[in-house]
Write a protein that holds these residues in place. Sequence first.
Motif, PDB file in Angstrom:
ATOM      1  N   ILE A 460      -6.750 -45.799 -38.919  1.00 31.49           N
ATOM      2  CA  ILE A 460      -7.406 -44.495 -38.797  1.00 31.49           C
ATOM      3  C   ILE A 460      -7.527 -43.924 -40.202  1.00 31.49           C
ATOM      4  O   ILE A 460      -6.556 -43.425 -40.781  1.00 31.49           O
ATOM      5  N   ILE A 463      -9.450 -38.369 -39.239  1.00 25.80           N
ATOM      6  CA  ILE A 463      -9.713 -37.850 -37.902  1.00 25.80           C
ATOM      7  C   ILE A 463      -9.631 -36.330 -37.965  1.00 25.80           C
ATOM      8  O   ILE A 463      -8.760 -35.759 -38.650  1.00 25.80           O
ATOM      9  N   LEU A 479     -13.860 -34.950 -31.325  1.00 23.69           N
ATOM     10  CA  LEU A 479     -13.091 -35.685 -32.326  1.00 23.69           C
ATOM     11  C   LEU A 479     -14.066 -36.428 -33.219  1.00 23.69           C
ATOM     12  O   LEU A 479     -14.975 -37.118 -32.731  1.00 23.69           O
ATOM     13  N   MET A 481     -13.974 -39.352 -35.954  1.00 20.51           N
ATOM     14  CA  MET A 481     -13.041 -40.394 -36.390  1.00 20.51           C
ATOM     15  C   MET A 481     -13.725 -41.344 -37.355  1.00 20.51           C
ATOM     16  O   MET A 481     -14.895 -41.712 -37.165  1.00 20.51           O
ATOM     17  N   ASP A 482     -12.985 -41.746 -38.349  1.00 25.38           N
ATOM     18  CA  ASP A 482     -13.406 -42.822 -39.242  1.00 25.38           C
ATOM     19  C   ASP A 482     -12.390 -43.950 -39.070  1.00 25.38           C
ATOM     20  O   ASP A 482     -11.228 -43.814 -39.490  1.00 25.38           O
ATOM     21  N   LEU A 483     -12.804 -45.046 -38.392  1.00 21.13           N
ATOM     22  CA  LEU A 483     -11.890 -46.127 -38.023  1.00 21.13           C
ATOM     23  C   LEU A 483     -12.264 -47.431 -38.723  1.00 21.13           C
ATOM     24  O   LEU A 483     -13.450 -47.677 -39.011  1.00 21.13           O
ATOM     25  N   PHE A 502      -6.678 -40.361 -26.853  1.00 19.22           N
ATOM     26  CA  PHE A 502      -6.541 -39.287 -27.836  1.00 19.22           C
ATOM     27  C   PHE A 502      -6.202 -38.009 -27.087  1.00 19.22           C
ATOM     28  O   PHE A 502      -6.934 -37.581 -26.184  1.00 19.22           O
ATOM     29  N   VAL A 550      -2.203 -40.122 -30.721  1.00 19.81           N
ATOM     30  CA  VAL A 550      -2.997 -41.307 -30.398  1.00 19.81           C
ATOM     31  C   VAL A 550      -2.077 -42.294 -29.685  1.00 19.81           C
ATOM     32  O   VAL A 550      -1.034 -42.686 -30.226  1.00 19.81           O
TER      33      VAL A 550
END
Length: 569
Positions: A460, A463, A479, A481-483, A502, A550
């Motif tokens: 992650i 977020i 949310l 998110m950069d995953l 989440f 998470v």
Amino acid sequence: MKKRPWKTSITAIMLGAMIVQGGTAAWAAEPPAAVVAAPSVNYGLTNDIRAAVKSVSETPTATGSQVAVTVRLYNGGTTLNRVPEHEFRVQTASGISYTLKPSASNKASLQPKEIAELVYFAAIDSKEIGKIEGISFVNVDLYTYPKVETTLLSMPTNQVWYGGIGSAALESITNVQWGGAFIIPGVNSGLTYAPVEASIQNTQTGRVAVVTVLVNNSGAGRETVPAFRIDAQSETKNYEGKRTETAPVVVSPGENTLIHYAIPVENGVTLANLVVLSTETFVPKEGGQPTELATAKVGINWPVDGSPAAAAYSIGQPIPFNAAAKSISKFMQASLMELHLHENPGEGYKTAVAKFKLTNTSTTPVVTPPFLSELTNKQGVTYQGTRQTNVTNLMNPGLSYVVSYSYIIPQSEDSESFTLKILDGQTAAPYTQTIAALTTEPQKETTDAPISMYPFDLKINDISTSMQTTAQLTYTYKLRMDLSITQQEDVVVDNNFSKLRFEIVDPAGRVVGAKDATFAGPNKLVSGVQTMDVSNFSSEQFSYPFTINVYETIETPNGTAKRLLKTIK
């Protein structure tokens, strides 16, 4: 007629091997020598028919004693031979003779090279029979006066089972230590046996001692496991066991197999010994119910710990299964890829999650093994695992599948290592047997390392939470998110795989938004930036700032199991 010992010759030795068990059979890679009782001596009943004592017992009853004898006959001739007319008698040390009744199933004649067992029995209203020293076949000529009796054959009885409880009662039979290999004296079989597991299991009908026995056939031909049972004894009471396999168990040359005995016991009982008994059936000629006759042959001490030894194990290595276990295909390779132990905020307990990679190494589909699992700490406390609800039934060749198990563990559990047992719950159902035992440590999480959700590694990068309100004063949370997600090759992931959850938690600890995300399907998680809508809640639940938990979630028959992966504030 005097007793006629079988002459010592090459032929006699060969026939003796057929009629009386002997020799040692291997049951492991480097097996211990089997404990073997002195072989029974064979005697001539006629010119062609030889006889040997299989079992003799004198056991107490409520009103007296019951005496039972089984004799094995072998026709060494080349033609059909009748068993001569006779009465069967036992002689005691005090000189008294008792006549036993023949079973209605006793054969009257034997085909060439045939082996048969004759069963004799009597219930005697006396507790003063004393020690049995010999048996005899006696021909009685009723057509002369006075009647003429001719002894056809007399044989000594070297081992007699007198019943009883405790170590003293077992002194007259062969005794072995737990795990030692043995044969069953007097039983016409070349099979070798060794106890490999004993456990007390709780069932819906009560507590049961379950004993697993490894059977080895080191001979040149197929053999059927003969009828015998295993009882358990405390210092004051006997508990009768029963084999769980109802169909005949056939063992091929060089093969090992497992058989199981279930012995109902009382709560709180402390077991001292196991007793192996040969069993025969006496059928009354005058009608009535058959009687099972049991004669103790081998005594085994009840183990302090009857579990198989656990091997040290490293995550990701192939699991060494018991080679005799039938529930795991030889083409199935299994590895433990993850074992995590985590707190559950607000739940009051910890959760352990184990993930197994199953690989089909054959060229055809195989059935996914439905094994069970347990975690045991060093104090012997055991936690039962719950398997994920949906699992693919068939595994295609060359591919791997992931199966997850969750364990609910008390907050007080602080063990740094566990024994992980993999159990077969079908072969001896409703009882279990251990098919692999491993000692391993739960994996520790590293703050900056990717999160392992085998076959995925998840990182992650960023977020954040945003909120929108509506005219109805409800709030929609999003949310962002950069995953970073990477996946192992040749590992199948479908809708049965675990999910990411989440949860948005306000300062009071209330979950004000929650959303599940999958790694499979059209809306699956991918690497990069993505936005996710979360649930709507009424305005009075709004508060700030938020915490994001998470979780990895696994659907099980007992509900949803959660593993906390990360907390972001």
